[in-house]
Write an enzyme that holds these catalytic residues in place. Sequence first.
Site: not given
Length: 540
Positions: A282, A345-347
């Site tokens: 992100h 998150d969401e790496a």
Amino acid sequence: MRQPRALPRLFGSLLLVAAAGIAAIGAGPAPDRSVPDPSASTPRPLGQIVPAPASVSPGGAPYTLTPWTRIRVDQHSREAQQIGTYLAGVLRPSTGYALPLTDGPAPGGIRLRLSADERALGDEGYRLQSSPAGLTLTARKPAGLFHAVQTLRQLLPAAVEKDARQRGPWQVAGGTVTDTPRYAYRGAMLDVSRHFFTVDQVKLYIDQLALYKINKLHLHLSDDQGWRIAIDSWPRLATYGGSTQVGGGPGGYYTKAQYKEILGYAASRYLEVVPEIDMPGHTNAALASYAQLNCNGVAPPLYTGTDVGFSSLCVPKALTYDFVDDVLRELAALTPGKYLHIGGDEAHSTSHADYVAFMDKVQPIVAKYGKTVVGWHQLTGATPAKGALAQYWGLDDTSAEEKAQVARAARNGTGLILSPADRIYLDMKYNKDTPLGLDWAGFVEVRRAYDWDPGGYLPGAPASAVAGVEAPLWSETISTSDHIEFMAFPRVVGVAELGWSAASTHDWEAYRVRLAAQGPRMEALGIDFYRSPQVPWRSG
């Protein structure tokens, strides 16, 4: 977008920017006239507030506010004086009463009392005692006194929230409320990265949250679509990385002075700001701002879409940790609160080995600047720092393996903030016809957001590991204060109750009646809330 309306200020002026209502988004059911409105003729019962109080002892005649009422506060307590000023600012416009503050005897008045001897009330608890002879609010700490004022507001007729003179009577039922919170962490998150929100918009949300005793405001300050906080050592993060948002709008960012203004305002409402810099994923706004942060030395273009998982800081580069150190150092210096949220998150573009290596290097930087790590629950796939909090955002049907990983970390000392996406992500649609929001976690109606127990939610995680709850509002489809209100209210009210009230009080059928009574109050405040058909709403 609706225009601001006046609400009470705690520091300085008694008025601040709030909102006047316009037509609600979407249609809701007509108010249920079969449910009596106790504010119409008799005082509201002491227990009919949100969050539900810990203990109520009703009895005796009510207290009545009159033109001769005074607010008595201890002249030696600056914070009690400020809370008294805030209370007067709430009550004066609607009642038309002068309500002067005094430090002397005030027969028949309102007394605000701080006492270090009230140890059972803890840091945020309070006691409210009402009788014809007077009204006394007692707390051990100022936060408790402020929460007592919120209870008093809810016990008065909803019209007390209006900014023009209204008809009385202004009565509080007789008896005693003694109240303390279940969890110390009761939060709401606002994503200012996908769409940017101004200082006044954030202040408005703070005021709305404070009424329901929320005490943490998590600000998601960076993402692929925008960087929202000025960093002196890396100025292009804000000036370039903050120059856009989802859909290609102008974006924006907070100067350090503006960020401190938000923090000061939140503190005046006894909310602690938890700032988040999301990493290592992100991070497109940062990567676009500085080519040297990319492994290949080439800056990507700014991004205005909504896909996730494609960006990553360059984990092997030493410069990456100079960057992280600078950002966290400046942010920590600005932020008086305990926590720094480092995302995680969401790496998806970061290998597991790189993710672990990154977190092993970044968490000590947070500690170096005197703060405690908060991260999304993927942090538990690395080694959470001592005292860290992991914010769980999975679903009821998240894999058993992922839940077990989080539970293992909880058993090993990592605290949990519960934010299950299919329960309390405020950007989820209420139903298929909701004009805003997303539905990847399913539809989340008001009952679903309320009807679960944080203490027993995650299998294998000890109840003692649960630090509290937080309701995130992601802003892919949210761009105005009306949008915030429609998606947050009334679901965030239920989250506030899950965080504050004892598990034994959680009962949907009782809650929906208490929530219905909040309808006129939200209307009086101009909150553009969703009129769920699951709730027998009353009209003011």
